[in-house]
Design a protein around this motif. Structure first.
Motif, mmCIF file in Angstrom:
data_model
loop_
_atom_site.group_PDB
_atom_site.id
_atom_site.type_symbol
_atom_site.label_atom_id
_atom_site.label_comp_id
_atom_site.label_asym_id
_atom_site.label_seq_id
_atom_site.Cartn_x
_atom_site.Cartn_y
_atom_site.Cartn_z
ATOM 1 N N MET A 243 7.420 -3.635 5.991
ATOM 2 C CA MET A 243 7.190 -2.618 4.994
ATOM 3 C C MET A 243 8.035 -2.976 3.778
ATOM 4 N N VAL A 244 7.370 -3.037 2.638
ATOM 5 C CA VAL A 244 8.040 -3.347 1.382
ATOM 6 C C VAL A 244 8.234 -2.049 0.617
ATOM 7 N N LEU A 245 9.505 -1.699 0.408
ATOM 8 C CA LEU A 245 9.822 -0.493 -0.345
ATOM 9 C C LEU A 245 9.486 -0.706 -1.815
ATOM 10 N N ASN A 246 9.214 0.375 -2.520
ATOM 11 C CA ASN A 246 8.918 0.300 -3.941
ATOM 12 C C ASN A 246 10.224 0.229 -4.722
ATOM 13 N N ALA A 247 10.214 -0.486 -5.843
ATOM 14 C CA ALA A 247 11.403 -0.581 -6.684
ATOM 15 C C ALA A 247 11.763 0.763 -7.305
ATOM 16 N N VAL A 248 10.774 1.647 -7.436
ATOM 17 C CA VAL A 248 10.999 2.970 -8.012
ATOM 18 C C VAL A 248 11.054 3.983 -6.870
ATOM 19 N N GLU A 249 12.225 4.581 -6.675
ATOM 20 C CA GLU A 249 12.386 5.545 -5.592
ATOM 21 C C GLU A 249 11.360 6.668 -5.717
ATOM 22 N N GLY A 250 10.752 7.030 -4.599
ATOM 23 C CA GLY A 250 9.748 8.086 -4.594
ATOM 24 C C GLY A 250 8.328 7.558 -4.668
ATOM 25 N N ASN A 251 8.152 6.309 -5.085
ATOM 26 C CA ASN A 251 6.819 5.707 -5.113
ATOM 27 C C ASN A 251 6.476 5.161 -3.731
ATOM 28 N N PRO A 252 5.195 4.968 -3.425
ATOM 29 C CA PRO A 252 4.793 4.503 -2.094
ATOM 30 C C PRO A 252 5.334 3.124 -1.744
ATOM 31 N N ALA A 253 5.408 2.876 -0.452
ATOM 32 C CA ALA A 253 5.744 1.563 0.091
ATOM 33 C C ALA A 253 4.465 0.958 0.653
ATOM 34 N N ALA A 254 4.449 -0.350 0.808
ATOM 35 C CA ALA A 254 3.278 -1.036 1.367
ATOM 36 C C ALA A 254 3.675 -1.748 2.658
#
Length: 119
Positions: free
Chosen positions: A1-12
């Motif tokens: 799982m790749v977290l988004n650089a912007v907190e609160g945005n979805p992860a993939a």
């Protein structure tokens, strides 16, 4: 799982899937532990423009191999808990047409640790 650089945005979530069951079935949904919701996305053409969209059920038959990868099919995790951090793991569950499910662990990595293809 790749977290988004912007907190609160979805992860993939990216992974490889191989199905060896004798009975045909379809993946209907996904969930991610530590996320408020999740859905399977893929890219398609919308009036000549490539767009991300929710995937239709994905059929599987014996010998099916699928890649869930950047720029292609993936699981999008929304409302990711701040407790999920790079270096940790979480569980992904895929539910199929019969109602049965399979759960597997995925590593959590920071944004930028998996290359996204250019459009």
């Amino acid at each position: 799982m790749v977290l988004n650089a912007v907190e609160g945005n979805p992860a993939a979530v990216y992974f490889q899937l191989a199905y060896e069951g004798d009975r045909g079935l379809a993946i209907r949904s996904a969930s991610v532990e530590g996320a408020q919701s999740a859905m399977i996305h893929e890219y398609g053409d919308n009036q000549g423009k490539r767009e991300m969209m929710e995937a239709l059920p994905i059929t599987l038959s014996k010998g099916t191999e699928l890649a869930f990868e950047p720029g292609s099919r993936h699981v999008m995790a929304m409302g990711v808990s701040p407790d999920l951090k790079p270096g940790g793991t979480t569980d992904v569950t895929l539910t199929v047409s019969s109602g049965k499910s399979a759960t597997f662990p995925v590593d959590i990595v920071a944004a930028g640790e998996v290359e996204e293809p250019e459009d």
